[in-house]
Design a protein around this motif. Structure first.
Motif, short mmCIF file in Angstrom:
data_model
loop_
_atom_site.label_atom_id
_atom_site.label_comp_id
_atom_site.label_asym_id
_atom_site.label_seq_id
_atom_site.Cartn_x
_atom_site.Cartn_y
_atom_site.Cartn_z
N THR A 1 49.50 59.92 37.63
CA THR A 1 49.41 61.03 38.57
C THR A 1 48.66 60.65 39.84
OG1 THR A 1 48.59 63.31 38.82
CG2 THR A 1 47.32 61.85 37.42
N ASP A 2 49.07 61.28 40.94
CA ASP A 2 48.31 61.07 42.18
C ASP A 2 47.18 62.09 42.32
OD1 ASP A 2 49.66 63.40 42.82
OD2 ASP A 2 50.82 62.54 44.46
N ARG A 3 47.06 63.03 41.35
CA ARG A 3 45.94 63.97 41.33
C ARG A 3 44.82 63.34 40.51
NH1 ARG A 3 50.69 65.88 43.56
NH2 ARG A 3 50.67 68.15 43.82
N SER A 4 44.27 62.26 40.98
CA SER A 4 43.25 61.51 40.25
C SER A 4 42.67 60.46 41.18
CB SER A 4 43.87 60.83 39.03
OG SER A 4 44.70 59.75 39.43
N SER A 5 41.74 59.69 40.64
CA SER A 5 41.17 58.58 41.39
C SER A 5 41.93 57.29 41.15
CB SER A 5 39.70 58.40 41.00
OG SER A 5 39.60 58.13 39.61
N ALA A 6 43.08 57.34 40.45
CA ALA A 6 43.83 56.13 40.13
C ALA A 6 44.23 55.32 41.38
CB ALA A 6 45.07 56.48 39.31
N PRO A 7 44.68 55.95 42.48
CA PRO A 7 45.01 55.14 43.67
C PRO A 7 43.82 54.33 44.17
CG PRO A 7 45.96 57.33 43.88
CD PRO A 7 45.05 57.37 42.68
N GLU A 8 42.62 54.88 44.02
CA GLU A 8 41.41 54.15 44.42
C GLU A 8 41.13 52.99 43.47
OE1 GLU A 8 36.64 55.18 44.64
OE2 GLU A 8 38.11 56.78 44.94
N TYR A 9 41.43 53.17 42.19
CA TYR A 9 41.19 52.12 41.19
C TYR A 9 42.20 50.98 41.29
CZ TYR A 9 37.51 54.33 38.33
OH TYR A 9 36.33 54.83 37.87
N PHE A 10 43.50 51.32 41.41
CA PHE A 10 44.56 50.32 41.23
C PHE A 10 45.32 49.95 42.50
CE2 PHE A 10 44.49 52.91 37.21
CZ PHE A 10 43.70 52.02 36.50
N GLY A 11 45.19 50.76 43.55
CA GLY A 11 45.88 50.45 44.81
C GLY A 11 47.37 50.27 44.62
N GLU A 12 47.93 49.19 45.14
CA GLU A 12 49.38 48.95 45.10
C GLU A 12 49.82 48.33 43.78
OE1 GLU A 12 50.37 46.59 48.45
OE2 GLU A 12 49.96 48.18 49.92
N LEU A 13 48.92 48.15 42.83
CA LEU A 13 49.26 47.55 41.55
C LEU A 13 49.78 48.58 40.54
CD1 LEU A 13 46.28 45.06 41.18
CD2 LEU A 13 48.64 44.55 41.88
N PRO B 1 58.07 43.13 38.10
CA PRO B 1 57.94 41.89 37.31
C PRO B 1 56.59 41.84 36.61
CG PRO B 1 58.72 41.41 39.53
CD PRO B 1 58.29 42.84 39.54
N ARG B 2 56.59 41.28 35.42
CA ARG B 2 55.34 41.12 34.67
C ARG B 2 54.64 39.84 35.12
NH1 ARG B 2 55.91 42.97 28.35
NH2 ARG B 2 56.31 45.16 28.75
N ASP B 3 53.69 39.98 36.04
CA ASP B 3 53.00 38.81 36.57
C ASP B 3 51.52 38.77 36.20
OD1 ASP B 3 52.05 40.86 38.10
OD2 ASP B 3 52.83 40.14 40.01
N GLY B 4 51.04 39.76 35.47
CA GLY B 4 49.64 39.77 35.03
C GLY B 4 48.65 40.14 36.10
N ALA B 5 49.11 40.56 37.28
CA ALA B 5 48.19 40.84 38.39
C ALA B 5 47.28 42.02 38.07
CB ALA B 5 48.98 41.12 39.67
N LEU B 6 47.84 43.07 37.47
CA LEU B 6 47.02 44.25 37.16
C LEU B 6 45.98 43.91 36.11
CD1 LEU B 6 46.44 47.26 37.47
CD2 LEU B 6 48.22 47.72 35.76
N ARG B 7 46.36 43.16 35.09
CA ARG B 7 45.41 42.79 34.05
C ARG B 7 44.23 42.01 34.65
NH1 ARG B 7 48.29 39.28 31.00
NH2 ARG B 7 48.96 40.76 29.40
N ARG B 8 44.54 41.06 35.50
CA ARG B 8 43.47 40.25 36.11
C ARG B 8 42.58 41.10 37.01
NH1 ARG B 8 47.92 36.79 36.58
NH2 ARG B 8 48.24 37.38 38.76
N PHE B 9 43.19 42.03 37.75
CA PHE B 9 42.41 42.87 38.66
C PHE B 9 41.44 43.76 37.88
CE2 PHE B 9 41.88 46.86 41.05
CZ PHE B 9 41.36 46.36 42.24
N ILE B 10 41.91 44.36 36.78
CA ILE B 10 41.04 45.23 35.99
C ILE B 10 39.93 44.42 35.33
CG2 ILE B 10 40.93 46.76 33.97
CD1 ILE B 10 43.77 47.67 34.66
N SER B 11 40.26 43.27 34.77
CA SER B 11 39.25 42.46 34.10
C SER B 11 38.19 41.95 35.08
CB SER B 11 39.90 41.29 33.36
OG SER B 11 40.51 40.40 34.27
#
Length: 579
Positions: free
Chosen positions: A289-301, A324-334
């Motif tokens: 949802t865009d009714r949250s802080s998720a855009p601030e947390y994850f940006g374009e990922l 594509p599954r490139d692992g970018a989100l996993r690395r960003f969160i970690s």
């Protein structure tokens, strides 16, 4: 990072009984702060002696009256107060997102009753907002989970001059799923869309189901369903590609995260959903949802949707499905959102609090706000008493003429009425309150006695869709059931009552001997009313040794009886277990 301090965590009293995201946040923050050298204790006592602590840290403004008691107690003992509000504005959800069952007729009320209910709703909203504002005002520093939450707090409560320190939510690096042999079953679904969480209108599973109709994508919805009407609506709207599974512990949910391609959370609002962080660390893509802080947390990922727009939900899911599954989100969160990082941010906030001094409150502001709250509370008590008289009359009528099916519907009203009285009794003393409480408790005892009638409770019809003839040894299978409550009373669901009804199974060998006497339980996702049916996906594990077996499918009234003991024969299936 070295800091020696003793901190008291205070929060809602049912933190462990009603497990939620704040439970995870508090426990993981406590663990990581202790690893950094701080001493942390958790207390639910609003009159706690806080003399031995350096800081009192209060969590969650959901129950603002409770949070306010903790804060006022700390201030009365001259201790600095930190507040993690976990706040979001819910007005859009209340206006557009609340689910009203179309098949339930609205009660016909007189003009006076309608006005009284509207007045009651308005008073509750005013009381809640006033409690929250005072709690925020009396706190020395506030820890929002994101800049978006900070902005809402400033705008909604006029806190422009307040001290804030953002402390983000975190997540654990995922390990291997444990506690179940059923992870392979998720893998058998192929790439699917996963929606974990309580099945309720705020989480907007119905919007997701409508968005995915005709898409051809498998959608798996996992969670308890406290609102049976909403769950029925979801089942009615779902096509053959939607699978409903009951709530499962985190170690088993990890298997679902690892197998899913996309986690979809199109809620009407979230603050900083832990499920998104956990899913991202597990390798899932996120449509939320865009009714949250998720855009601030994850940006374009990640991709974001408007929860009120079915097309928007569908687009966000497909965008992530095709990413594509490139692992970018996993690395960003970690790198940015682990619980250790959250603990380090908390320590920095504590240091800012201790070095920056106490927040000064204008003289008389607290007393004025408390006076206003007392007046609102008096009006609330009067209106609630007036509007609850119908419940009391129904209970008295039921006592005179015990109509079981009617009482099953009323017991929830009696329960909530009793809870309100208990809250009142905690704040007041007097024979009137205690006597009223005793009468309501007597009604609860009557409900338990009525619910013990076997013929009214232990009636059921179980149907298995496409029953298996073969299974592989030790493997886990999902079987589809239709279960109908043919009795006269409602069956309680796990987490919603003390003695729920669950689906269970037993295995017997070819000579009728019990091989597995008590198989895995599958809970009902919600209370199942008399005459209603539910489609359920249950987990069954085959015996480890090859052979010809009989699979017995039972219903169990936990801590009371197996339905078989009350005369209901189990469903029996002959199954060949072989490689």
């Amino acid at each position: 990072m070295e800091m020696k301090a003793k901190v008291l965590f205070q929060t809602r009293s049912d933190l462990f009984d009603n497990f939620g995201g704040d439970t995870v946040q508090i426990l993981r923050t406590k663990s990581e702060l202790e690893a950094l050298g701080l001493e942390i204790q958790i207390s639910f006592d609003p009159s706690q002696d806080v003399g031995g602590f350096d800081i009192v840290h209060v969590f969650n403004l959901l129950r603002s009256s409770e949070a306010l008691l903790f804060i006022r107690n700390a201030r009365s003992q001259n201790k600095p107060v930190a507040l993690s509000p976990i706040y979001w504005n819910t007005s859009e959800f209340e206006e557009k997102g609340r689910f009203i069952p179309p098949w339930r007729p609205r009660p016909r009320l007189t003009t006076a009753a309608t006005q009284a209910r509207e007045r009651l709703s308005s008073l509750r909203e005013t009381h809640e907002r006033s409690c929250r504002k005072l709690a925020l005002t009396l706190s020395d520093i506030v820890f929002p989970l994101a800049e978006a939450e900070r902005s809402l707090l400033i705008n909604d409560f006029d806190l422009g001059d307040h001290r804030f320190h953002i402390v983000h939510n975190g997540a654990d690096l995922p390990g291997q799923p444990t506690g179940s042999r059923c992870g392979e079953q998720f893998g058998s679904l192929g790439d699917f869309v996963l929606c974990p969480g309580r099945i309720e209108d705020r989480k907007n599973q119905l919007g997701l189901i409508m968005a995915m109709r005709g898409s051809g994508l498998k959608t798996v919805i996992i969670g308890a369903a406290p609102n049976s009407d909403y769950f029925y609506a979801c089942q009615e709207a779902a096509d053959h590609n939607v699978v409903f599974l009951p709530q499962m512990p985190g170690n088993e949910l990890m298997g679902a995260y690892k197998a899913a391609r996309v986690v979809a959370t199109p809620s009407w609002f979230e603050v900083a959903a832990l499920v998104n962080l956990e899913a991202g660390l597990s390798g899932c893509h996120i449509a939320t949802t865009d009714r949250s802080s998720a855009p601030e947390y994850f940006g374009e990922l990640a991709s974001y949707c408007d929860p009120s727009d079915i097309d928007s939900i569908r687009r966000s899911v497909f965008q992530e499905y095709e990413r594509p599954r490139d692992g970018a989100l996993r690395r960003f969160i970690s790198d940015n959102y682990t619980w250790r990082r959250a603990a380090e941010q908390t320590v920095a906030a504590y240091e800012a609090l201790l070095s920056g001094g106490r927040r000064s409150i204008p003289k008389g502001e607290e007393e004025r706000a408390l006076g206003e709250l007392a007046l609102i509370a008096d009006d609330l008590e009067m209106l609630e008493s007036l509007l609850s008289t119908k419940v009391g009359t129904a209970v008295r009528d039921c006592t005179d003429r015990p109509d079981l099916s009617r009482f099953a519907g009323l017991r929830h009203q009696v329960y909530h009425r009793t809870r309100r009285l208990m809250d009142a009794a905690a704040a007041k003393t007097g024979e009137g309150v205690i006597a009223h409480l005793s009468r309501s408790l007597a009604a609860i005892l009557l409900a338990r006695e009525l619910l013990s009638y076997d013929r009214a409770y232990y009636g059921a019809l179980i149907t298995v869709e496409n029953p298996p003839e073969r299974m592989r040894p030790g493997r886990c299978y999902w079987l589809k059931f239709v279960i109908q409550n043919t009795g006269g009373l409602t069956w309680g669901a796990a987490g919603l009552c003390a003695n729920p009804v669950n689906l269970a199974y037993r295995w017997r060998d070819s000579e009728g001997r019990l091989v597995i006497a008590d198989g895995l339980r599958t809970p009902l996702p919600f209370d199942l009313a008399a005459g209603r049916e539910i489609h359920l996906l249950a987990t069954v594990v085959a015996p480890t040794d090859p052979g010809l077996y009989t699979l017995e499918l039972h219903l169990v009234h936990e801590s009371a009886a197996w339905f078989e003991e009350k005369g209901l024969a189990p469903v029996r299936l002959n199954v060949l277990v072989c490689e």
